[in-house]
Write a protein that holds these residues in place. Structure first.
Motif, short mmCIF file in Angstrom:
data_model
loop_
_atom_site.label_atom_id
_atom_site.label_comp_id
_atom_site.label_asym_id
_atom_site.label_seq_id
_atom_site.Cartn_x
_atom_site.Cartn_y
_atom_site.Cartn_z
N TRP A 54 0.84 -1.20 0.00
CA TRP A 54 0.00 0.00 0.00
C TRP A 54 0.87 1.25 0.00
O TRP A 54 0.61 2.21 -0.75
CB TRP A 54 -0.93 -0.02 1.22
CG TRP A 54 -1.82 1.17 1.30
CD1 TRP A 54 -3.04 1.33 0.70
CD2 TRP A 54 -1.59 2.38 2.03
NE1 TRP A 54 -3.55 2.56 1.01
CE2 TRP A 54 -2.69 3.23 1.82
CE3 TRP A 54 -0.55 2.82 2.84
CZ2 TRP A 54 -2.77 4.48 2.40
CZ3 TRP A 54 -0.63 4.07 3.41
CH2 TRP A 54 -1.74 4.89 3.19
N ILE A 58 0.84 4.01 -3.03
CA ILE A 58 0.36 5.38 -2.84
C ILE A 58 1.47 6.40 -3.09
O ILE A 58 1.22 7.48 -3.62
CB ILE A 58 -0.29 5.58 -1.45
CG1 ILE A 58 -1.17 6.84 -1.46
CG2 ILE A 58 0.74 5.65 -0.34
CD1 ILE A 58 -2.13 6.94 -0.31
N LYS A 63 -0.65 12.23 -7.69
CA LYS A 63 -1.88 12.87 -7.25
C LYS A 63 -2.46 13.72 -8.38
O LYS A 63 -1.72 14.36 -9.11
CB LYS A 63 -1.55 13.77 -6.04
CG LYS A 63 -2.71 14.12 -5.19
CD LYS A 63 -2.18 14.94 -4.01
CE LYS A 63 -2.99 14.67 -2.79
NZ LYS A 63 -2.51 15.41 -1.64
N TYR A 69 -9.02 8.03 -9.09
CA TYR A 69 -8.69 8.38 -7.71
C TYR A 69 -9.23 9.74 -7.30
O TYR A 69 -8.97 10.21 -6.20
CB TYR A 69 -7.17 8.38 -7.50
CG TYR A 69 -6.54 7.03 -7.68
CD1 TYR A 69 -7.00 5.92 -6.99
CD2 TYR A 69 -5.47 6.85 -8.56
CE1 TYR A 69 -6.42 4.68 -7.16
CE2 TYR A 69 -4.88 5.62 -8.73
CZ TYR A 69 -5.36 4.54 -8.03
OH TYR A 69 -4.78 3.32 -8.19
N ASN A 76 -8.29 14.45 0.54
CA ASN A 76 -7.86 13.05 0.64
C ASN A 76 -7.69 12.40 -0.73
O ASN A 76 -7.96 11.22 -0.90
CB ASN A 76 -8.84 12.24 1.50
CG ASN A 76 -8.78 12.64 2.94
OD1 ASN A 76 -7.75 13.08 3.44
ND2 ASN A 76 -9.89 12.52 3.64
N TYR A 78 -5.99 10.47 -3.58
CA TYR A 78 -5.03 9.35 -3.50
C TYR A 78 -3.75 9.73 -4.23
O TYR A 78 -3.77 10.29 -5.31
CB TYR A 78 -5.65 8.11 -4.14
CG TYR A 78 -4.82 6.86 -3.96
CD1 TYR A 78 -4.95 6.09 -2.81
CD2 TYR A 78 -3.93 6.45 -4.93
CE1 TYR A 78 -4.19 4.94 -2.64
CE2 TYR A 78 -3.18 5.30 -4.78
CZ TYR A 78 -3.31 4.54 -3.63
OH TYR A 78 -2.57 3.42 -3.46
#
Length: 149
Positions: A54, A58, A63, A69, A76, A78
């Motif tokens: 994970w 990430i 982003k 996402y 928030n 991802y």
């Protein structure tokens, strides 16, 4: 007169719900860029191994780049902006180090089992940036994580 609440059960239900929302994690070979398959099936991982996968996913996900996402009002969202920080810009090393640490800590604390990170450092080797840190889980376990960009 006052209602009786079983707070222990409520906390356990909330923790179970958080873990359920994190979904299943499958072993991924980041060097090959593909999932690991054994006997024709994806290899499912749990515990620390799932957290390691994970973390790597990430941190490597840009982003705001992928619609899948996208979060409401970019709250928030991802992924991280690590690649934007390290590619094509000449910024002072101390600024880069502190900004990387801030962003990584912020994004990793979203995981329900991660308490904090420590021993954060970066190492530049020609065209590769190695980011190393220690993860401390809420249950007290620790492990080292390294991600290369």
């Amino acid at each position: 007169m006052f209602p009786k609440l079983d707070l222990d059960n409520i906390v356990e239900e909330l923790q179970f719900e958080e873990k359920k929302n994190e979904g299943k994690t499958f072993l991924f070979d980041f060097e090959k860029g593909d999932f690991v398959i054994k006997d024709g099936r994806l290899v499912e991982v749990e515990g620390k191994e799932a957290i390691k996968i994970w973390i790597e996913k990430i941190l490597r996900t840009e982003k705001f780049k992928f619609e899948v996402y996208k979060a409401d009002e970019n709250i928030n969202e991802y992924g991280t902006t690590i690649k934007k920080l390290i590619q094509g810009k000449k910024v002072p090393q101390f600024f880069l180090q502190s900004e990387l640490k801030r962003e990584i800590e912020e994004v990793l604390k979203r995981h329900s089992e991660i308490d904090r990170i420590k021993d954060f450092r970066t190492e530049q080797e020609v065209a590769t940036l190695r980011i190393c840190f220690t993860i401390i889980l809420k249950n007290g376990e620790t492990f080292n994580q390294e991600v290369n960009f």
